[in-house]
Design a protein around this motif. Structure first.
Motif, PDB file in Angstrom:
ATOM      1  N   VAL A 133       0.843  -1.198   0.000  1.00  0.00           N
ATOM      2  CA  VAL A 133       0.000   0.000   0.000  1.00  0.00           C
ATOM      3  C   VAL A 133       0.874   1.243   0.000  1.00  0.00           C
ATOM      4  O   VAL A 133       1.924   1.286   0.659  1.00  0.00           O
ATOM      5  CB  VAL A 133      -0.927   0.028   1.245  1.00  0.00           C
ATOM      6  CG1 VAL A 133      -1.798   1.278   1.235  1.00  0.00           C
ATOM      7  CG2 VAL A 133      -1.782  -1.232   1.310  1.00  0.00           C
ATOM      8  N   ALA A 134       0.452   2.268  -0.728  1.00  0.00           N
ATOM      9  CA  ALA A 134       1.104   3.578  -0.698  1.00  0.00           C
ATOM     10  C   ALA A 134       0.190   4.560   0.022  1.00  0.00           C
ATOM     11  O   ALA A 134      -1.014   4.590  -0.225  1.00  0.00           O
ATOM     12  CB  ALA A 134       1.388   4.074  -2.116  1.00  0.00           C
ATOM     13  N   VAL A 135       0.768   5.340   0.920  1.00  0.00           N
ATOM     14  CA  VAL A 135       0.016   6.349   1.663  1.00  0.00           C
ATOM     15  C   VAL A 135       0.636   7.712   1.384  1.00  0.00           C
ATOM     16  O   VAL A 135       1.811   7.947   1.696  1.00  0.00           O
ATOM     17  CB  VAL A 135       0.033   6.064   3.178  1.00  0.00           C
ATOM     18  CG1 VAL A 135      -0.702   7.178   3.933  1.00  0.00           C
ATOM     19  CG2 VAL A 135      -0.589   4.714   3.486  1.00  0.00           C
ATOM     20  N   THR A 159       4.276   2.050   2.146  1.00  0.00           N
ATOM     21  CA  THR A 159       5.198   3.084   1.702  1.00  0.00           C
ATOM     22  C   THR A 159       4.546   4.433   1.900  1.00  0.00           C
ATOM     23  O   THR A 159       3.440   4.665   1.413  1.00  0.00           O
ATOM     24  CB  THR A 159       5.561   2.908   0.214  1.00  0.00           C
ATOM     25  OG1 THR A 159       6.167   1.635   0.030  1.00  0.00           O
ATOM     26  CG2 THR A 159       6.513   4.000  -0.240  1.00  0.00           C
ATOM     27  N   VAL A 160       5.201   5.310   2.635  1.00  0.00           N
ATOM     28  CA  VAL A 160       4.681   6.647   2.882  1.00  0.00           C
ATOM     29  C   VAL A 160       5.311   7.601   1.881  1.00  0.00           C
ATOM     30  O   VAL A 160       6.530   7.630   1.708  1.00  0.00           O
ATOM     31  CB  VAL A 160       4.993   7.107   4.313  1.00  0.00           C
ATOM     32  CG1 VAL A 160       4.552   8.564   4.519  1.00  0.00           C
ATOM     33  CG2 VAL A 160       4.297   6.195   5.313  1.00  0.00           C
ATOM     34  N   CYS A 181       8.957   1.191   6.600  1.00  0.00           N
ATOM     35  CA  CYS A 181       8.425   1.647   5.318  1.00  0.00           C
ATOM     36  C   CYS A 181       9.542   2.288   4.495  1.00  0.00           C
ATOM     37  O   CYS A 181      10.567   2.720   5.038  1.00  0.00           O
ATOM     38  CB  CYS A 181       7.277   2.632   5.492  1.00  0.00           C
ATOM     39  SG  CYS A 181       7.783   4.218   6.168  1.00  0.00           S
ATOM     40  N   CYS A 182       9.314   2.327   3.238  1.00  0.00           N
ATOM     41  CA  CYS A 182      10.234   3.009   2.331  1.00  0.00           C
ATOM     42  C   CYS A 182       9.633   4.378   2.040  1.00  0.00           C
ATOM     43  O   CYS A 182       8.610   4.486   1.364  1.00  0.00           O
ATOM     44  CB  CYS A 182      10.396   2.206   1.036  1.00  0.00           C
ATOM     45  SG  CYS A 182      11.346   3.066  -0.239  1.00  0.00           S
ATOM     46  N   VAL A 205      -3.974   2.592  -2.698  1.00  0.00           N
ATOM     47  CA  VAL A 205      -3.377   3.913  -2.505  1.00  0.00           C
ATOM     48  C   VAL A 205      -4.286   4.717  -1.590  1.00  0.00           C
ATOM     49  O   VAL A 205      -5.508   4.784  -1.820  1.00  0.00           O
ATOM     50  CB  VAL A 205      -3.200   4.664  -3.841  1.00  0.00           C
ATOM     51  CG1 VAL A 205      -2.615   6.054  -3.601  1.00  0.00           C
ATOM     52  CG2 VAL A 205      -2.336   3.870  -4.802  1.00  0.00           C
ATOM     53  N   PHE A 206      -3.702   5.316  -0.553  1.00  0.00           N
ATOM     54  CA  PHE A 206      -4.459   6.175   0.349  1.00  0.00           C
ATOM     55  C   PHE A 206      -3.947   7.603   0.207  1.00  0.00           C
ATOM     56  O   PHE A 206      -2.780   7.892   0.472  1.00  0.00           O
ATOM     57  CB  PHE A 206      -4.304   5.701   1.800  1.00  0.00           C
ATOM     58  CG  PHE A 206      -5.126   4.499   2.126  1.00  0.00           C
ATOM     59  CD1 PHE A 206      -6.291   4.616   2.870  1.00  0.00           C
ATOM     60  CD2 PHE A 206      -4.765   3.246   1.661  1.00  0.00           C
ATOM     61  CE1 PHE A 206      -7.066   3.511   3.147  1.00  0.00           C
ATOM     62  CE2 PHE A 206      -5.530   2.132   1.932  1.00  0.00           C
ATOM     63  CZ  PHE A 206      -6.696   2.264   2.672  1.00  0.00           C
ATOM     64  N   CYS A 207      -4.826   8.502  -0.233  1.00  0.00           N
ATOM     65  CA  CYS A 207      -4.481   9.910  -0.406  1.00  0.00           C
ATOM     66  C   CYS A 207      -5.033  10.681   0.781  1.00  0.00           C
ATOM     67  O   CYS A 207      -6.259  10.732   0.982  1.00  0.00           O
ATOM     68  CB  CYS A 207      -5.051  10.440  -1.717  1.00  0.00           C
ATOM     69  SG  CYS A 207      -4.408   9.586  -3.183  1.00  0.00           S
TER      70      CYS A 207
END
Length: 335
Positions: A133-135, A159-160, A181-182, A205-207
């Motif tokens: 997941v990307a945040v 991943t932040v 996290c990367c 993806v969390f925006c």
């Protein structure tokens, strides 16, 4: 008698939830969403009232009444300062004050949890499992997205994505989170290429930013090749967008919202995409179709935040606080 809960007390409660207690929150939010979509007369919830102060700040008021409780949340956003506010709970039958809660953590927690309800069901569906997941963001919304992702999806890679260097981004995240996290600093050399590769690989993806322009080109998601879940919870005004509005109209994408009425009035992505109510699916309507209901294919969840979400969350926090003996009970408040 009324219970008063400070920010520190609420933060401690939310940071130490057991699995059973977290399940109570998910059940309460789900029930509120279902009632809003299937029995709208049971939920009294006008659109939020907003005013701009002389110094450029914003104040919001979000009332709601449901299941015997009336809730009013007020939030003040001063320029250059974090949001601050309170949530008050009353008995709808007697008008008596039941609790007064600091709202600083509540907004981030309930929004992040709401955005994970659909993802939790997708994760249990073969072919829609969540592994990475990307945040986007480093504020309170992003923090709670990360906290709950790691708690509800053991083993998920997070991943932040934030502005500045990696060191600057890491400084904005609480060290106590305890996750690996990367972090991609978008100002660093090669970061855009790294971000493009990341978005082509993630399952969700969390925006979580109050952005007024897309955070990334929609092509980077490659939704024509695989199903992706995108949560948009940072923008809450008509001029704000976290993704290109065209993404909401892309072939095979289902747009799910917390409230069609609220999103058609306040969600920049929905408004700028020119969508109407027939092109939106309320999350409560999905949950009402059964425990196994899931949105297959690519899904965008747009949440502008609702008073009934605060009500459901505040009531559960109050119950847990009373069980734990936390907070100050005010005797003879009306005396």
């Amino acid at each position: 008698m009324p219970l008063i809960l400070t920010n520190r007390q609420i933060t401690t409660i939310l940071h130490t939830l057991s699995s059973a207690e977290l399940t109570r929150f998910t059940a309460a939010l789900t029930a509120a969403f279902v009632a809003l979509s299937t029995q709208p007369a049971s939920v009294q919830q006008p659109l939020r009232t907003s005013l701009t102060t002389a110094n450029g700040g914003t104040s919001l008021c979000m009332p709601a009444a449901f299941d015997g409780v009336t809730a009013i949340k007020t939030v003040a956003l001063g320029p250059g300062h974090p949001p601050r506010g309170t949530l008050t709970l009353y008995s709808s039958a007697t008008g008596e004050l039941e609790a007064m809660l600091n709202a600083e953590e509540i907004t981030g927690f309930r929004t992040a949890l709401a955005s994970l309800l659909l993802l939790q069901r997708r994760h249990a569906t073969p072919g829609l499992e969540v592994r990475r997941v990307a945040v986007f963001g480093t504020g309170k919304q992003a923090e709670w997205a990360v906290r709950l992702l790691l708690k509800m999806f053991p083993g998920v890679g997070v991943t932040v994505v934030g502005r500045g260097t990696s060191g600057e981004v890491l400084q904005k995240l609480p060290a106590a989170l305890g996750f690996e996290c990367c972090v991609i600093g978008r100002a660093e050399d090669g970061s855009e290429e790294e971000l493009e590769v990341l978005l082509a690989e993630v399952d969700a993806v969390f925006c979580c930013t109050p952005s007024c322009e897309p955070l990334f080109p929609m092509q980077w998601l490659r939704i024509e090749e695989r199903p992706v879940y995108v949560s948009l919870i940072g923008s809450y005004k008509a001029h704000m967008v976290e993704v290109a509005p065209e993404l909401l109209k892309a072939t095979g994408v289902t747009v799910v919202v917390d409230s069609a009425k609220a999103c058609l009035s306040e969600a920049g992505e929905v408004i700028q995409a020119g969508l109407d109510a027939s092109q939106l699916v309320e999350i409560g309507a999905i949950f009402n179709t059964g425990a196994a209901a899931v949105v297959e294919g690519s899904c965008i969840f747009k949440c502008v935040g609702l008073g009934v979400m605060d009500l459901a969350t505040g009531r559960e926090i109050t119950r847990i606080a009373r069980d734990r003996g936390v907070g100050v009970n005010v005797d003879n408040f009306d005396g």
